[in-house]
Design a protein around this motif. Sequence first.
Motif, mmCIF file in Angstrom:
data_model
loop_
_atom_site.group_PDB
_atom_site.id
_atom_site.type_symbol
_atom_site.label_atom_id
_atom_site.label_comp_id
_atom_site.label_asym_id
_atom_site.label_seq_id
_atom_site.Cartn_x
_atom_site.Cartn_y
_atom_site.Cartn_z
ATOM 1 N N PHE A 61 0.835 -1.206 0.000
ATOM 2 C CA PHE A 61 0.000 0.000 0.000
ATOM 3 C C PHE A 61 0.872 1.258 0.000
ATOM 4 C CE2 PHE A 61 -1.973 3.382 2.586
ATOM 5 C CZ PHE A 61 -3.055 3.683 1.765
ATOM 6 N N ILE A 62 0.505 2.225 -0.837
ATOM 7 C CA ILE A 62 1.243 3.491 -0.944
ATOM 8 C C ILE A 62 0.422 4.604 -0.298
ATOM 9 C CG2 ILE A 62 2.324 5.143 -2.513
ATOM 10 C CD1 ILE A 62 2.420 2.925 -4.633
ATOM 11 N N PRO A 63 0.913 5.215 0.757
ATOM 12 C CA PRO A 63 0.177 6.320 1.383
ATOM 13 C C PRO A 63 0.256 7.584 0.535
ATOM 14 C CG PRO A 63 2.303 6.046 2.444
ATOM 15 C CD PRO A 63 2.181 4.913 1.453
ATOM 16 N N ASN A 64 -0.633 8.495 0.826
ATOM 17 C CA ASN A 64 -0.632 9.803 0.175
ATOM 18 C C ASN A 64 -0.119 10.829 1.179
ATOM 19 O OD1 ASN A 64 -1.078 12.194 -1.126
ATOM 20 N ND2 ASN A 64 -3.273 11.913 -1.423
ATOM 21 N N TYR A 65 1.113 11.253 1.017
ATOM 22 C CA TYR A 65 1.710 12.180 1.970
ATOM 23 C C TYR A 65 1.067 13.570 1.927
ATOM 24 C CZ TYR A 65 5.666 9.008 2.974
ATOM 25 O OH TYR A 65 6.460 7.965 3.391
ATOM 26 N N GLU A 66 0.267 13.838 0.916
ATOM 27 C CA GLU A 66 -0.426 15.127 0.852
ATOM 28 C C GLU A 66 -1.471 15.232 1.964
ATOM 29 O OE1 GLU A 66 0.142 17.653 -1.100
ATOM 30 O OE2 GLU A 66 1.480 16.813 -2.620
ATOM 31 N N ASN A 67 -1.997 14.098 2.414
ATOM 32 C CA ASN A 67 -3.023 14.101 3.454
ATOM 33 C C ASN A 67 -2.373 14.287 4.826
ATOM 34 O OD1 ASN A 67 -4.882 13.601 1.477
ATOM 35 N ND2 ASN A 67 -5.189 11.454 1.995
ATOM 36 N N SER A 68 -2.905 15.188 5.599
ATOM 37 C CA SER A 68 -2.375 15.407 6.939
ATOM 38 C C SER A 68 -2.773 14.246 7.849
ATOM 39 C CB SER A 68 -2.896 16.717 7.522
ATOM 40 O OG SER A 68 -4.288 16.607 7.807
ATOM 41 N N LEU A 69 -2.044 14.120 8.938
ATOM 42 C CA LEU A 69 -2.361 13.075 9.909
ATOM 43 C C LEU A 69 -3.734 13.333 10.535
ATOM 44 C CD1 LEU A 69 -1.116 10.537 11.098
ATOM 45 C CD2 LEU A 69 -0.018 11.942 12.833
ATOM 46 N N GLU A 70 -4.009 14.597 10.834
ATOM 47 C CA GLU A 70 -5.312 14.936 11.403
ATOM 48 C C GLU A 70 -6.443 14.553 10.463
ATOM 49 O OE1 GLU A 70 -2.679 18.562 12.553
ATOM 50 O OE2 GLU A 70 -2.691 16.987 11.039
ATOM 51 N N GLN A 71 -6.250 14.767 9.162
ATOM 52 C CA GLN A 71 -7.293 14.446 8.194
ATOM 53 C C GLN A 71 -7.577 12.957 8.150
ATOM 54 O OE1 GLN A 71 -9.029 16.901 6.323
ATOM 55 N NE2 GLN A 71 -10.363 15.114 6.143
ATOM 56 N N THR A 72 -6.531 12.139 8.248
ATOM 57 C CA THR A 72 -6.722 10.688 8.254
ATOM 58 C C THR A 72 -7.543 10.262 9.466
ATOM 59 O OG1 THR A 72 -4.637 10.320 7.078
ATOM 60 C CG2 THR A 72 -5.543 8.453 8.293
ATOM 61 N N PHE A 73 -7.256 10.840 10.630
ATOM 62 C CA PHE A 73 -8.032 10.511 11.828
ATOM 63 C C PHE A 73 -9.484 10.956 11.671
ATOM 64 C CE2 PHE A 73 -4.080 9.419 13.763
ATOM 65 C CZ PHE A 73 -4.398 8.644 14.861
ATOM 66 N N GLU A 74 -9.693 12.145 11.170
ATOM 67 C CA GLU A 74 -11.056 12.647 11.000
ATOM 68 C C GLU A 74 -11.835 11.827 9.979
ATOM 69 O OE1 GLU A 74 -10.385 16.709 10.019
ATOM 70 O OE2 GLU A 74 -9.805 17.282 12.076
ATOM 71 N N ASP A 75 -11.191 11.462 8.867
ATOM 72 C CA ASP A 75 -11.871 10.684 7.827
ATOM 73 C C ASP A 75 -12.325 9.329 8.335
ATOM 74 O OD1 ASP A 75 -11.475 12.726 6.034
ATOM 75 O OD2 ASP A 75 -9.782 11.792 5.010
ATOM 76 N N ASN A 76 -11.589 8.777 9.307
ATOM 77 C CA ASN A 76 -11.900 7.447 9.827
ATOM 78 C C ASN A 76 -12.627 7.480 11.168
ATOM 79 O OD1 ASN A 76 -10.456 5.302 7.983
ATOM 80 N ND2 ASN A 76 -9.035 7.025 8.159
ATOM 81 N N HIS A 77 -13.000 8.691 11.587
ATOM 82 C CA HIS A 77 -13.750 8.879 12.829
ATOM 83 C C HIS A 77 -12.992 8.323 14.028
ATOM 84 C CE1 HIS A 77 -17.038 10.081 10.211
ATOM 85 N NE2 HIS A 77 -16.931 8.932 9.576
ATOM 86 N N TRP A 78 -11.670 8.502 14.004
ATOM 87 C CA TRP A 78 -10.828 8.130 15.141
ATOM 88 C C TRP A 78 -10.619 9.383 15.998
ATOM 89 C CZ3 TRP A 78 -6.439 5.866 11.604
ATOM 90 C CH2 TRP A 78 -6.857 4.645 11.045
ATOM 91 N N SER A 79 -10.686 9.225 17.296
ATOM 92 C CA SER A 79 -10.447 10.362 18.187
ATOM 93 C C SER A 79 -8.946 10.611 18.326
ATOM 94 C CB SER A 79 -11.069 10.093 19.553
ATOM 95 O OG SER A 79 -10.446 8.990 20.184
ATOM 96 N N PHE A 80 -8.587 11.859 18.554
ATOM 97 C CA PHE A 80 -7.174 12.176 18.784
ATOM 98 C C PHE A 80 -7.064 13.431 19.623
ATOM 99 C CE2 PHE A 80 -8.206 14.496 14.924
ATOM 100 C CZ PHE A 80 -7.545 15.708 15.054
#
Length: 239
Positions: A61-80
Motif C-alpha cells: 500500500f502506498i500512502p498519500n503524503y499530501e493528506n495530513s495526519l489529522e485528516q486521516t483521523f477525521e476521515d476514519n472517525h478516530w479520536s485524537f
Amino acid sequence: MKILLLAGNTLRAKAYAQSLAHANFEGLEVKGLLFGDFNKSSAIPHLNVETENYFTNHNIFIPNYENSLEQTFEDNHWSFSKVANRDVNSEEVLAEIDRLDCDLVVFAGYGGQLLKSPHFTAARQYLHMHPGKLPLERGSTTIYYSVLNQRKCTVTAFFMTPEIDNGKNILYKEYEVFGKNVDVDNWFDNVVRADCFVSALGMLLSGKATPETPEGISDEYYVIHPVLKHCALLSLRES
C-alpha cells in the motif's frame, strides 16, 4: 483491542495511520496522541516512478503524503488529542497516554527519539517496527547495512523495553532489495515499516502472534557514514 498511535508530525506517522485505515480491521478502537508542532508543514517528497513501481510490483500500500495526519483521523472517525511538547518523555505526553487508556501504543515519533523507563511502568505494551532483523541488525540506518551485507531488507515488529531494540519479537517481514533511484529515506523505509505494522497488528488481533525473546547479541550499527551509504546505493541494480 484499544490502540494508541503515538505520533509526531512525520511521514512515518502518516504512513502508519493510512496503512491502518486501509487494512480496515474489525474490533479495533483507534486513538491518536499527536505530539510536537503540527502547525508546521514540511515539503512533500516526490514519489518517483522507480519507487512507485517497487511498491506496486510487491503489492504494498502506498500512502498519500499530501493528506495530513489529522485528516486521516477525521476521515476514519478516530479520536485524537494533541500535545505541543515535542519531547516524547515529557510529563505532558506521559499524562495524556495514561488518560487515553489503551492496550497497545504504536510508536511513530521523531527520528532519534528513545522512550525512557516511565513509559514502561504501566501494563500497556509498546509496538515498534525496526528496519533490520533483530537481534542481528540493531541500531540505526540498518537498511543500508543490509544492502552492503547483500541481505534482504527485514523489518522486525517487536514490543519495546527500556533497552534499545531488545524486546520480544512478534514478526519478521522480508522485502526484496530495491533498485537504483528508489527513494529509501522518504518512502521505502516508512512504507515497509507501515506494511509490517499492519501485518503484526493483524497477527495480534487474530491471536496468532507468539512473541519471542530474541537470542544472541550483535554489534550495534550506528548512523551510516555518507561514503558507506554511497557505496550501498552504487551496488544497486537498475530498476
